[in-house]
Scaffold this motif. Structure first.
Motif, PDB file in Angstrom:
ATOM      1  N   CYS A  48     -10.676  -2.608   7.082  1.00  0.00           N
ATOM      2  CA  CYS A  48      -9.734  -3.059   6.057  1.00  0.00           C
ATOM      3  C   CYS A  48      -9.029  -4.362   6.429  1.00  0.00           C
ATOM      4  O   CYS A  48      -8.224  -4.872   5.634  1.00  0.00           O
ATOM      5  N   ARG A  69     -11.048 -13.107   5.627  1.00  0.00           N
ATOM      6  CA  ARG A  69     -10.077 -12.018   5.519  1.00  0.00           C
ATOM      7  C   ARG A  69      -9.442 -11.926   4.131  1.00  0.00           C
ATOM      8  O   ARG A  69      -9.253 -10.842   3.587  1.00  0.00           O
ATOM      9  N   LYS A  73     -10.270  -8.632   1.267  1.00  0.00           N
ATOM     10  CA  LYS A  73      -9.284  -7.685   0.767  1.00  0.00           C
ATOM     11  C   LYS A  73      -9.430  -7.457  -0.732  1.00  0.00           C
ATOM     12  O   LYS A  73      -8.985  -6.442  -1.260  1.00  0.00           O
ATOM     13  N   TYR A  78      -7.801   0.530  -0.578  1.00  0.00           N
ATOM     14  CA  TYR A  78      -7.448   1.330   0.596  1.00  0.00           C
ATOM     15  C   TYR A  78      -6.354   2.334   0.248  1.00  0.00           C
ATOM     16  O   TYR A  78      -5.302   1.968  -0.282  1.00  0.00           O
TER      17      TYR A  78
END
Length: 314
Positions: A48, A69, A73, A78
């Motif tokens: 994650c 990164r 996301k 999540y």
């Protein structure tokens, strides 16, 4: 969909994750299991983007997660084991708040919010304050907000923790519904019976290493094989065990109070002859059947049934 290659995470000399290699195809509902301290949560946090790995790489939907990164996301929804709710926020405001994190304006959120709340069976709670919802409702709302940006991969860390039986059933139905819609889902859980009913593939970690992974039926077949038999007897055990041991192609794996568990290479005809010989020799055979493996016995066999230290940092 999710490709993990030679992933490591070290804390000083301690290796929380060691040379992890894993591939989860598009549309899988993947169960991630292991004792406390096995490295599941650490792996999830690295996937994650919540912590950097010591070495290795992660690809999500073909994107290098470590080099991109911000972009990665957008690919992930999540649901952590402990989720935050906010006082004085209504459900619709909560969804709007999370939508804004993905640069969605209120109009975009409004378009998708009704569908997501219907999906998680919270359509009638839109004007309700989040902190007044039951734990099960909060958990389903957490799933809804994790889907607001339409991620390619949904990751849930112990989503059934603390839920009552009815809420667990509702969560299972929700995840199966998402799977039927083609979502790729990774779920970490200690409730193995529920994972076996939902997942089509699993990965089992122990002491930081992935000890088994793949389709559930394939992993079961590899570990248990197909030639195991349980013979139940109602008379003295010793003569029965001796007769079984005399049979070529048979290995006695364990002896209980009234049952003998064996591994064998016999045909069905030879099994029938062995049982008939036992009965003719005076052994009271009350039944026999193939030993069927399940996720609980698989877990115990591959991990030794041990519980390690708390996994809050692992």
């Amino acid at each position: 969909m999710l490709q993990i290659n030679h992933l490591y995470k070290n804390y000083g000399r301690f290796q929380a994750v060691q040379d992890l290699n894993l591939h989860i195809p598009q549309g899988d509902l993947f169960g991630f299991v292991g004792p406390n301290g096995a490295g599941k949560t650490t792996t999830i946090r690295m996937v994650c983007g919540l912590m950097p790995p010591t070495a290795g790489n992660i690809l999500i939907n073909g994107i290098d997660a470590l080099a991109n990164r911000r972009e990665i996301k957008k690919q992930i929804g999540y649901v952590p084991d402990f989720f935050g709710v906010y006082d004085n926020l209504k459900v619709k405001e909560y969804m709007d708040f999370y939508g804004s994190m993905y640069s969605m304006n209120s109009r975009d959120v409004e378009k998708i919010m009704d569908d997501l709340l219907e999906l998680v069976n919270l359509s009638d709670k839109k004007e309700v304050y989040v902190d007044t919802l039951s734990r099960g409702m909060k958990q389903r709302l957490c799933v809804a907000r994790s889907l607001i940006h339409n991620p390619a991969l949904l990751i849930l860390d112990e989503p059934n923790s603390g839920l009552d039986p009815r809420a667990r059933v509702e969560m299972k139905e929700l995840l199966l519904n998402l799977k039927s819609m083609g979502k790729t889902i990774v779920i970490s859980s200690h409730i193995l019976s529920e994972l076996s009913e939902m997942c089509n593939s699993i990965g089992i970690m122990n002491h930081g290493r992935l000890v088994a992974a793949g389709r559930i039926e394939d992993v079961m077949g590899t570990v248990f094989g197909s030639n195991r038999l349980i013979i139940s007897v109602g008379s003295e055990m010793e003569p029965a065990v001796l007769m079984v041991k005399e049979q070529a192609g048979v290995k006695v794996e364990s002896v209980g109070e009234k049952e003998i568990r064996i591994a064998h290479t016999l045909s069905e005809e030879k099994i029938a002859k062995m049982i008939a010989h036992m009965i003719q020799s005076g052994v009271v055979v009350t039944g026999f059947h193939k030993q069927e493996g399940n996720l609980e016995t698989l877990f115990m066999q591959l991990t030794g049934g041990t519980e390690n230290a708390d996994e809050s940092n692992c």
